[in-house]
Structure formats: structure tokens, C-alpha cells
Design a protein around this motif. Sequence first.
Motif, short mmCIF file in Angstrom:
data_model
loop_
_atom_site.label_atom_id
_atom_site.label_comp_id
_atom_site.label_asym_id
_atom_site.label_seq_id
_atom_site.Cartn_x
_atom_site.Cartn_y
_atom_site.Cartn_z
N LEU A 111 26.76 -36.34 7.34
CA LEU A 111 27.80 -35.56 7.69
C LEU A 111 28.40 -36.58 9.19
N LEU A 112 27.61 -36.47 9.55
CA LEU A 112 27.56 -37.29 11.14
C LEU A 112 27.92 -39.04 10.44
N LEU A 113 27.49 -39.76 9.90
CA LEU A 113 26.91 -40.89 9.85
C LEU A 113 27.39 -41.92 8.63
N TRP A 114 27.01 -41.37 7.23
CA TRP A 114 27.63 -41.99 6.14
C TRP A 114 27.23 -41.39 5.12
N TRP A 115 27.89 -41.45 3.90
CA TRP A 115 28.13 -40.74 3.00
C TRP A 115 27.01 -41.54 1.62
N GLY A 116 25.54 -42.28 1.51
CA GLY A 116 24.72 -42.84 0.99
C GLY A 116 23.91 -42.20 1.28
N ASP A 117 23.68 -41.12 2.33
CA ASP A 117 22.68 -40.59 2.27
C ASP A 117 22.00 -40.56 0.96
N ILE A 118 20.13 -40.01 1.56
CA ILE A 118 19.22 -40.15 0.02
C ILE A 118 18.61 -38.83 0.39
N LEU A 119 18.05 -38.55 1.51
CA LEU A 119 17.09 -37.72 2.02
C LEU A 119 17.39 -36.19 1.79
N PHE A 120 18.40 -35.91 1.76
CA PHE A 120 18.76 -34.88 1.21
C PHE A 120 18.80 -34.38 -0.65
N THR A 121 19.14 -35.12 -1.39
CA THR A 121 18.65 -35.98 -2.74
C THR A 121 17.18 -35.39 -2.79
N TYR A 122 15.85 -36.12 -2.14
CA TYR A 122 14.74 -35.80 -2.02
C TYR A 122 13.91 -34.66 -2.05
N ALA A 123 14.61 -34.01 -1.24
CA ALA A 123 14.68 -32.64 -0.73
C ALA A 123 14.35 -31.72 -1.34
N LEU A 124 15.29 -32.04 -2.48
CA LEU A 124 15.77 -30.91 -3.24
C LEU A 124 14.96 -31.09 -4.87
N ALA A 125 14.60 -32.63 -4.62
CA ALA A 125 14.18 -33.56 -5.74
C ALA A 125 12.00 -32.85 -5.62
N GLY A 126 12.14 -32.71 -4.53
CA GLY A 126 10.56 -33.21 -4.14
C GLY A 126 10.20 -30.87 -3.94
N LEU A 127 11.48 -30.19 -3.96
CA LEU A 127 10.94 -28.77 -4.52
C LEU A 127 10.47 -28.57 -5.81
N ALA A 128 11.57 -29.92 -6.59
CA ALA A 128 11.32 -29.49 -7.61
C ALA A 128 10.28 -29.99 -8.84
N ALA A 129 9.51 -30.88 -7.65
CA ALA A 129 8.63 -31.51 -7.65
C ALA A 129 7.17 -30.57 -7.99
N LEU A 130 7.28 -30.23 -6.86
CA LEU A 130 5.85 -29.06 -5.73
C LEU A 130 4.81 -28.48 -7.26
N PRO A 131 6.02 -27.65 -8.26
CA PRO A 131 4.74 -26.96 -8.73
C PRO A 131 4.16 -27.84 -10.23
N PHE A 132 4.52 -29.53 -10.24
CA PHE A 132 3.72 -29.88 -11.25
C PHE A 132 2.47 -30.61 -10.25
N ARG A 133 2.41 -30.39 -8.75
CA ARG A 133 1.43 -31.03 -8.37
C ARG A 133 -0.01 -31.22 -8.69
N HIS A 134 -0.90 -30.16 -9.11
CA HIS A 134 -1.80 -29.63 -10.41
C HIS A 134 -1.78 -30.73 -11.41
N ALA A 135 -1.02 -30.54 -12.02
CA ALA A 135 -1.18 -31.95 -13.96
C ALA A 135 -2.21 -33.08 -13.43
N PRO A 136 -2.63 -32.64 -14.81
CA PRO A 136 -3.43 -33.72 -14.53
C PRO A 136 -3.11 -35.68 -14.52
N PRO A 137 -3.11 -36.16 -13.45
CA PRO A 137 -1.89 -37.24 -13.77
C PRO A 137 -1.36 -38.21 -14.92
#
Length: 408
Positions: A111-137
Motif C-alpha cells: 500500500l505505501l510503497l510498491w506493487w511487487g510485495d512478496i511478504l503477504f504471499t509468504y504469510a498466507l503460504a506459511g499458514l498453509a504450510a504449517l499443518p505439514f511440518r511434521h511430515a517425513p522429509p
Amino acid sequence: MAPPPTRLAALDLVRGVAVLGILAINIAGFAGPVMATLTPQVPHPATFADKAAFALGFILFEGKMRALFSLLFGASMLLFIDRAEEAARDGDRLQIRRLLWLGLFGYLHFLLLWWGDILFTYALAGLAALPFRHAPPRRLAAGALAIFACWHLLIGGGGLPETWREHRVIAGTASPADAARYDKAEAIVASKTAAEMASYHQGFAAQIAGKLRDQAAEPLSSALGSMGETLPLMLLGMALLRSGFFSGGWPDGALRRLARTGIAAGGTLTLLILAWAWSGGFPPVRMMLIVSAVAALPHLLMALAYAATLVRAAPRLARTALGARLVATGRMAFTNYIACTLVMTFIFYGWGLDLVGKVPPRQQPLYVLGGWAAMLAWSKPWLARYRQGPLEWLWRSLTERRRQPFRR
């Protein structure tokens, strides 16, 4: 496997290289419109030098730095949770809070600076990834690669008809109806690009008002539109961390083979794709297909090769003057990422020096080199006096709900 230590020099080193490399790609989006990140032909026709500069960035940085960042973010999420659980705290709850704050930072960055932000995407993707953190590598990696492949095959398949239509128009073999349809679409894109460029010449408050009016949901739509790439890369980063990739758990021979194979296979595919792009003069529809789908595999292969090379080099490189500065830059990646946006938007946007549209691709590397020099110069002295970068400290304090120690 024992939990990894709080900080891994290899992880910080790779992150330092990634935050430098991401500027080499983002610079086109600072200096011009969104379409300038796809083709050197926008906003002005490209010279040979412009095409060469764009091609060099495509070979070395495009997609590879974004993939590295995503891998590292997934690995760092697990490190954060491990550290919290070692202290008998609820790591999942803290990580969720941390990601929610990151989402807010990302939206404000947009909003304040630049259209190309990636942090918001990382926040949503991180929330989606959390349930899988105990899966075997191995299972986590296999699932991540399957999602990655399916997503890009779907995107690629959906983009082929328009790409083929564009090819026929360029070759002069399109039907009158297809040519008219293509010309109409190009006119719409040109009109939107002109309006976009006009908005960048506006003042700070006017740009914010325009985003609130016309693009308020853009971070969400952008995040959902790239989830099939970002999420699996985070899951793959989690698998790599659990397998010991960043902490010396992989044999040197395995790292060396990954580096060589990734560079050879990924580099060869990248050069072939670049030749296809150049042969048509970097046409926009073809470039959209390439960036969103066709180049996904070579991007990933080269990102993994970069990571393996840096992990192998870390024990020696981190002890050198350059390595120490790269590690410090990586430890302050959040601050450096936002600082780059602040400096570059000041240089290019109307509320600053207003150079947007005036710096062609052949000249943009000079600004990248300046950004690299600044990040490498200031990060290490800062960390000699303070425990974290200023934004890292703020993020940590908000996550912990109390002011964290700052000075050493």
C-alpha cells in the motif's frame, strides 16, 4: 535428528545472496511498469544492449532468487518453531502470530510503497504450510514437487492457446479475426500500462489513494495466483531443513552432484528458453507463459544448485570478509528487502526523483550494484551494535507481545 541450532550460517549466507539477487530482478519493476518485469520492450522499444541486460538477468536471477527465498522461508519457519519448543513454548501459536504480523507488514509494503510485495504471499503460504511440518522429509519433498509440477502444467496448458495465437500474429500467418483479437488485447494492455505509469508520477498520498480505490485486494489475488508455486517451495525448504541440508547433514558428494546437475540441466534449459524468447523479440504473451510456467523447472533446478553451492562453501566463505558481510546481509534480509523498496521507489517514483520510465534495462544494473554495495556495507556494522535489524526486531517484538532486547 536433533533440532538444528538457533542460527545456521549456511542459511544466513544463502539468504544474503538471495536478498541481493532479488534486487536484480525487482529493479525492472521499480524502473518501469509491471510489464517491464516480463519484457525489455516496455515501456520503450529495446536496444540490443537492453535485450542483453534483460537476458543476463533472466539467466542468472529470474525465478531463481524467488525460489531461494521461498525455500529459505519454509526452513526458517521450522527453525523458529524448534527454538520456541526447546523453550517449552507453543511454537505453532507463535508462528501463526508471526505470520499474521508478516501479512500486515506485506500489505503495508504494497500500500505505501510498491506493487511487487512478496511478504503477504509468504504469510498466507506459511499458514498453509504449517499443518505439514511434521511430515517425513521424503514425503514432504515428494508432495511439494508433485504440487509444483501439477500447478505449472495447468498454468502452461492454459496459456498455450494465446501464446500460439501471438506466434501466428508475429509470423504473419494469423487469421484476420485472430490478428484483430490480438491487436485489441495489446491496445488494452498499452492503455493500462500508460495509466499505471501516470500513477507512478503522482505524489505519495495520491499513489496510496489510488491503490485503496482500485487495487485494495491485489495482495490477496496475487498471493492466491502464485500459491501453487510458493507453497510447494516452502514445503520443499522444510524438507531440506529436516534432512540436514543446511546443517551439514548431506554428504559433500551429494551437494556437489546437486550443484553440478542443477547448473547443467537448469542452465541448458534456461538458455533454450531464452533463445525462444529472444527469437520473437520477447513478446509479452510468450514471456508471461515462460515466467509463469515454462521456466519453472529450470528455475528450481538452478535455485537448488545455487543453494547446494553456497552450503558447500559456507564453512570457508563465512570466515572471509565478504562471507561475513553476506551472512550479516542475510540476517537482516527483512530490513534490507524493505529498505531496497524505500530507496528504489524514492529514486523512481513521483514522490522522489521521478525517474520511472527513464532508466532502460541496460542502465539498471548500475542501480543494482549500488543497492548491493549499500546492503553489504551497512549490515555488518549494524549487527555489531544491535542484535537484529530494525524490522526484524519490530517483528519479533510484536510476535512476542513485548519489547525485545535491541542493543548488544
